[in-house]
Design an enzyme around this catalytic site. Structure first.
Site, PDB file in Angstrom:
ATOM      1  N   LYS A 112      29.704   2.109   8.817  1.00  0.00           N
ATOM      2  CA  LYS A 112      29.480   0.652   9.042  1.00  0.00           C
ATOM      3  C   LYS A 112      29.989  -0.099   9.992  1.00  0.00           C
ATOM      4  O   LYS A 112      31.291   0.303  10.425  1.00  0.00           O
ATOM      5  CB  LYS A 112      30.107   0.089   7.513  1.00  0.00           C
ATOM      6  CG  LYS A 112      29.743  -1.277   7.590  1.00  0.00           C
ATOM      7  CD  LYS A 112      30.498  -1.898   5.969  1.00  0.00           C
ATOM      8  CE  LYS A 112      30.249  -3.496   6.164  1.00  0.00           C
ATOM      9  NZ  LYS A 112      31.036  -3.913   5.118  1.00  0.00           N
ATOM     10  N   LYS A 127      -8.192  -3.320  14.450  1.00  0.00           N
ATOM     11  CA  LYS A 127      -7.124  -2.306  13.793  1.00  0.00           C
ATOM     12  C   LYS A 127      -7.953  -1.279  13.386  1.00  0.00           C
ATOM     13  O   LYS A 127      -7.837  -0.027  13.382  1.00  0.00           O
ATOM     14  CB  LYS A 127      -6.258  -3.028  12.656  1.00  0.00           C
ATOM     15  CG  LYS A 127      -5.166  -3.740  13.513  1.00  0.00           C
ATOM     16  CD  LYS A 127      -4.017  -4.379  12.103  1.00  0.00           C
ATOM     17  CE  LYS A 127      -3.021  -4.812  12.614  1.00  0.00           C
ATOM     18  NZ  LYS A 127      -2.272  -6.114  11.653  1.00  0.00           N
ATOM     19  N   ASP A 145       7.207  -1.625  12.152  1.00  0.00           N
ATOM     20  CA  ASP A 145       6.914  -0.955  13.212  1.00  0.00           C
ATOM     21  C   ASP A 145       7.867  -0.461  14.342  1.00  0.00           C
ATOM     22  O   ASP A 145       7.605   0.325  15.135  1.00  0.00           O
ATOM     23  CB  ASP A 145       5.935  -2.059  14.215  1.00  0.00           C
ATOM     24  CG  ASP A 145       4.905  -2.650  13.421  1.00  0.00           C
ATOM     25  OD1 ASP A 145       3.912  -1.665  13.037  1.00  0.00           O
ATOM     26  OD2 ASP A 145       4.247  -3.988  13.274  1.00  0.00           O
ATOM     27  N   ASN A 170      10.733  -5.469   5.184  1.00  0.00           N
ATOM     28  CA  ASN A 170       9.987  -6.612   5.059  1.00  0.00           C
ATOM     29  C   ASN A 170       9.868  -7.094   3.493  1.00  0.00           C
ATOM     30  O   ASN A 170      10.428  -6.356   2.852  1.00  0.00           O
ATOM     31  CB  ASN A 170       8.739  -6.594   5.651  1.00  0.00           C
ATOM     32  CG  ASN A 170       7.997  -5.188   5.170  1.00  0.00           C
ATOM     33  OD1 ASN A 170       7.791  -5.198   3.771  1.00  0.00           O
ATOM     34  ND2 ASN A 170       7.727  -4.184   6.019  1.00  0.00           N
ATOM     35  N   PHE A 220      -4.812  -1.529   5.159  1.00  0.00           N
ATOM     36  CA  PHE A 220      -4.847  -2.891   5.032  1.00  0.00           C
ATOM     37  C   PHE A 220      -4.217  -3.683   6.449  1.00  0.00           C
ATOM     38  O   PHE A 220      -3.463  -3.082   7.082  1.00  0.00           O
ATOM     39  CB  PHE A 220      -3.634  -3.217   3.887  1.00  0.00           C
ATOM     40  CG  PHE A 220      -4.270  -3.264   2.721  1.00  0.00           C
ATOM     41  CD1 PHE A 220      -4.843  -2.050   2.111  1.00  0.00           C
ATOM     42  CD2 PHE A 220      -4.190  -4.320   1.864  1.00  0.00           C
ATOM     43  CE1 PHE A 220      -5.340  -1.904   0.721  1.00  0.00           C
ATOM     44  CE2 PHE A 220      -4.858  -4.233   0.555  1.00  0.00           C
ATOM     45  CZ  PHE A 220      -5.191  -3.042   0.011  1.00  0.00           C
ATOM     46  N   LYS A 255      -7.754   2.416  14.769  1.00  0.00           N
ATOM     47  CA  LYS A 255      -6.955   3.532  14.092  1.00  0.00           C
ATOM     48  C   LYS A 255      -8.199   4.438  13.137  1.00  0.00           C
ATOM     49  O   LYS A 255      -7.770   5.215  12.357  1.00  0.00           O
ATOM     50  CB  LYS A 255      -6.009   2.921  12.849  1.00  0.00           C
ATOM     51  CG  LYS A 255      -4.817   1.916  13.549  1.00  0.00           C
ATOM     52  CD  LYS A 255      -3.785   1.473  12.655  1.00  0.00           C
ATOM     53  CE  LYS A 255      -3.090   0.487  13.241  1.00  0.00           C
ATOM     54  NZ  LYS A 255      -1.794   0.230  12.416  1.00  0.00           N
TER      55      LYS A 255
HETATM   56  O1  PMT Z   1       3.521  -5.073  -1.474  1.00  0.00           O
HETATM   57  P1  PMT Z   1       3.055  -6.593  -1.922  1.00  0.00           P
HETATM   58  O2  PMT Z   1       4.022  -7.592  -2.094  1.00  0.00           O
HETATM   59  O3  PMT Z   1       2.264  -6.470  -2.926  1.00  0.00           O
HETATM   60  O4  PMT Z   1       2.172  -6.871  -0.527  1.00  0.00           O
HETATM   61  C1  PMT Z   1       0.898  -6.322  -0.128  1.00  0.00           C
HETATM   62  C2  PMT Z   1       0.842  -6.371   1.130  1.00  0.00           C
HETATM   63  C3  PMT Z   1       0.622  -7.843   1.897  1.00  0.00           C
HETATM   64  C4  PMT Z   1       2.035  -5.555   1.985  1.00  0.00           C
HETATM   65  C5  PMT Z   1      -0.358  -5.411   1.419  1.00  0.00           C
HETATM   66  O5  PMT Z   1      -1.408  -5.935   0.906  1.00  0.00           O
HETATM   67  C6  PMT Z   1      -0.982  -5.340   3.098  1.00  0.00           C
HETATM   68  O6  PMT Z   1      -1.298  -6.195   3.868  1.00  0.00           O
HETATM   69  N1  PMT Z   1      -0.468  -4.362   3.587  1.00  0.00           N
HETATM   70  C7  PMT Z   1      -0.413  -4.222   4.997  1.00  0.00           C
HETATM   71  C8  PMT Z   1       0.540  -4.633   5.752  1.00  0.00           C
HETATM   72  C9  PMT Z   1       0.648  -4.827   7.310  1.00  0.00           C
HETATM   73  O7  PMT Z   1       1.802  -5.240   7.652  1.00  0.00           O
HETATM   74  O8  PMT Z   1      -0.280  -4.256   7.804  1.00  0.00           O
HETATM   75  P2  PMT Z   1      -0.069  -4.010   9.610  1.00  0.00           P
HETATM   76  O9  PMT Z   1      -1.060  -4.963  10.155  1.00  0.00           O
HETATM   77  O10 PMT Z   1       1.497  -3.963  10.236  1.00  0.00           O
HETATM   78  O11 PMT Z   1      -0.472  -2.561   9.475  1.00  0.00           O
HETATM   79  C10 PMT Z   1      -2.054  -2.192   9.478  1.00  0.00           C
HETATM   80  C11 PMT Z   1      -2.126  -0.865   8.700  1.00  0.00           C
HETATM   81  O12 PMT Z   1      -1.649   0.196   9.470  1.00  0.00           O
HETATM   82  C12 PMT Z   1      -1.569  -0.822   7.505  1.00  0.00           C
HETATM   83  O13 PMT Z   1      -2.391  -0.127   6.632  1.00  0.00           O
HETATM   84  C13 PMT Z   1      -0.466  -0.165   7.574  1.00  0.00           C
HETATM   85  O14 PMT Z   1      -0.081   0.629   6.563  1.00  0.00           O
HETATM   86  C14 PMT Z   1      -0.516   0.912   8.903  1.00  0.00           C
HETATM   87  N2  PMT Z   1       0.622   1.032   9.529  1.00  0.00           N
HETATM   88  C15 PMT Z   1       1.270   0.004  10.491  1.00  0.00           C
HETATM   89  C16 PMT Z   1       2.306   0.400  11.092  1.00  0.00           C
HETATM   90  C17 PMT Z   1       2.796   1.606  11.240  1.00  0.00           C
HETATM   91  N3  PMT Z   1       3.758   1.997  12.215  1.00  0.00           N
HETATM   92  N4  PMT Z   1       2.039   2.719  10.462  1.00  0.00           N
HETATM   93  C18 PMT Z   1       1.137   2.185   9.519  1.00  0.00           C
HETATM   94  O15 PMT Z   1       0.575   3.272   8.992  1.00  0.00           O
END
Ligand code: PMT
Length: 401
Positions: free
Chosen positions: A286, A338, A276, A207, A324, A342
């Site tokens: 490849k 979330k 995810d 991403n 986040f 979590k």
């Molecule tokens: O890196 P930058 O360019 O500065 O951008 C910052 C950001 C947008 C990436 C950051 O501010 C942000 O929002 N991070 C969370 C991104 C996200 O996609 O979150 P999510 O909604 O998929 O996941 C929620 C939380 O679960 C996050 O804390 C994530 O780290 C965690 N997670 C998600 C999926 C997974 N398989 N394992 C996780 O731990």
């Protein structure tokens, strides 16, 4: 942090003296008042005029060179909020450590009571000389901050430790002096950046996370005195100074590191944008277009571990866990769900898809959600400021239990 502060910049005689000009520019840019003291030897390398023009102040080059005051060195010392000596030669280090005052800079340093940042720069053999190391130890014990020199090719054509760090790093360490040390004795674990999920040795799913937000959190926590471990996916930005950086690629690698370090952490902040899903099969070689007889190709995906959920389920009572959530719509609802699912203490709802916020931007628009139901909406601001506001809230909540 430096706005309206009076900073004394001591410049000694070394090839790196020219870097002090850029440092002066950086410090002035944030609204500090800079007064420059140059040794006689420094004047052999750079001119006084440059420092005078850029600092908009007289430059002190000798004990008796001021028409206005014969005790200017004492006056400047008492006015200073901090002193930075860059480059600091073996000579000034030796004089300061041993209480010798025989020129403007060394005499002024006898009268300084504000914090002092010393940035040694010299030939490697000189830097490693036992007397110089002994003197640096003395200065550190006396309360000075020492910024270790970098290594690399030196002006004397030798290679090793002795290079003056770049001005932005010196500036950064100067800012740290003024940061509250409210995370002292705290261990902070931060994740940042994207993950890469391999399709084959040359392709992956990922991403747009640049790591900027997570790195800003790690940097702010380090500046506030925390001991920081940063687990980072692949990014192209420089790691913050003074953090323990662990580089990973995939979500599974990130999970191993986060789970491996979480027990030893007081605060865990998960900023990373974890993929995810990953390809069910990661091909050893490849994938060749010629091997595919049709004009379409599908990749089966399988779910990655939810690292944050795993951390949340193992979290101890004394630990603070923040996640986040990057959302394009329904921020409140998605973020709150979330947080609950979590087992988080808080979540930072991050609005993405608008200019100046989210992935890759230098600024961000976020809203904090806490498990007691309270929220805090922030205007758009730099990721550095978001990081500090986030830490302010976490520290407040840790203190009040
Ligand atoms: O890196 P930058 O360019 O500065 O951008 C910052 C950001 C947008 C990436 C950051 O501010 C942000 O929002 N991070 C969370 C991104 C996200 O996609 O979150 P999510 O909604 O998929 O996941 C929620 C939380 O679960 C996050 O804390 C994530 O780290 C965690 N997670 C998600 C999926 C997974 N398989 N394992 C996780 O731990």
């Amino acid at each position: 942090m430096l706005k309206d502060k009076t900073i004394i910049l001591g410049v000694c005689g070394g090839i790196a003296a020219y870097k002090a000009i850029e440092l002066l520019r950086l410090v002035k840019k944030v609204g500090a008042n800079v007064k420059v003291v140059m040794t006689r030897a420094a004047l052999e390398f750079v001119g006084e005029t440059t420092f005078r023009v850029l600092s908009e102040n007289d430059v002190c080059t000798g004990l008796f060179d001021s028409k206005e005051s014969s005790v200017r060195h004492i006056q400047w010392a008492s006015e200073s909020d901090a002193v930075v000596i860059a480059p600091a030669t073996a000579n000034i280090i030796g004089k300061m450590a041993n209480g010798i005052a025989d020129d403007a800079l060394s005499t002024m340093m006898m009268a300084v009571t504000s914090p002092v940042l010393i940035c040694p720069s010299m030939n490697t053999y000189m830097y490693e000389n036992r007397a110089v190391q002994r003197n640096l130890d003395i200065l550190e014990q006396d309360g000075a901050f020492i910024l270790e020199p970098g290594t690399g090719e030196l002006a004397c054509k030798t290679s090793g430790a002795g290079r003056l760090p770049e001005p932005d790093l010196i500036f950064d360490r100067l800012v740290k002096i003024f940061c509250p040390k409210d995370l002292k004795d705290k261990k902070i674990l931060v994740s940042a950046g994207p993950t890469r999920e391999a399709i084959d040795p040359v392709r992956y799913i990922s991403n747009h996370s640049s790591g900027k937000m997570g790195y800003a959190v790690a940097e702010a926590a380090e500046k506030r005195g925390g001991s920081v471990t940063l687990v980072s996916g692949p990014v192209s930005i420089a790691p913050p100074f003074g953090v323990n950086l662990i580089q990973v690629n995939s979500a599974r690698q990130m999970a191993d590191e986060m789970l491996g370090h979480m027990d030893d952490s007081d605060i865990i902040i998960k900023v990373a944008a974890v993929a995810d899903y990953r390809p069910l099969v990661s091909y050893e070689n490849k994938i060749k277009k010629d091997d595919n007889p049709t004009d379409s190709l599908s990749i089966d995906l399988t779910e990655n571990p939810d690292i944050l959920k795993m951390v949340g389920s193992r979290k101890k009572k004394h630990q603070f866990l923040a996640g986040f959530a990057a959302e394009t719509q329904n921020l409140d609802a998605h973020a709150s769900t979330k947080m609950e699912k979590k087992n988080l203490d808080m979540i930072v709802g991050n609005i993405v898809g608008i200019k100046g916020s989210g992935f890759e931007a230098d600024t961000n628009k976020v809203k904090f959600f806490f498990k007691d139901g309270s929220t805090h909406d922030l205007p758009i601001m730099s990721k550095e400021h978001v990081a500090h506001r986030l830490l302010d809230h976490i520290i407040k909540r840790i203190k009040t239990g």
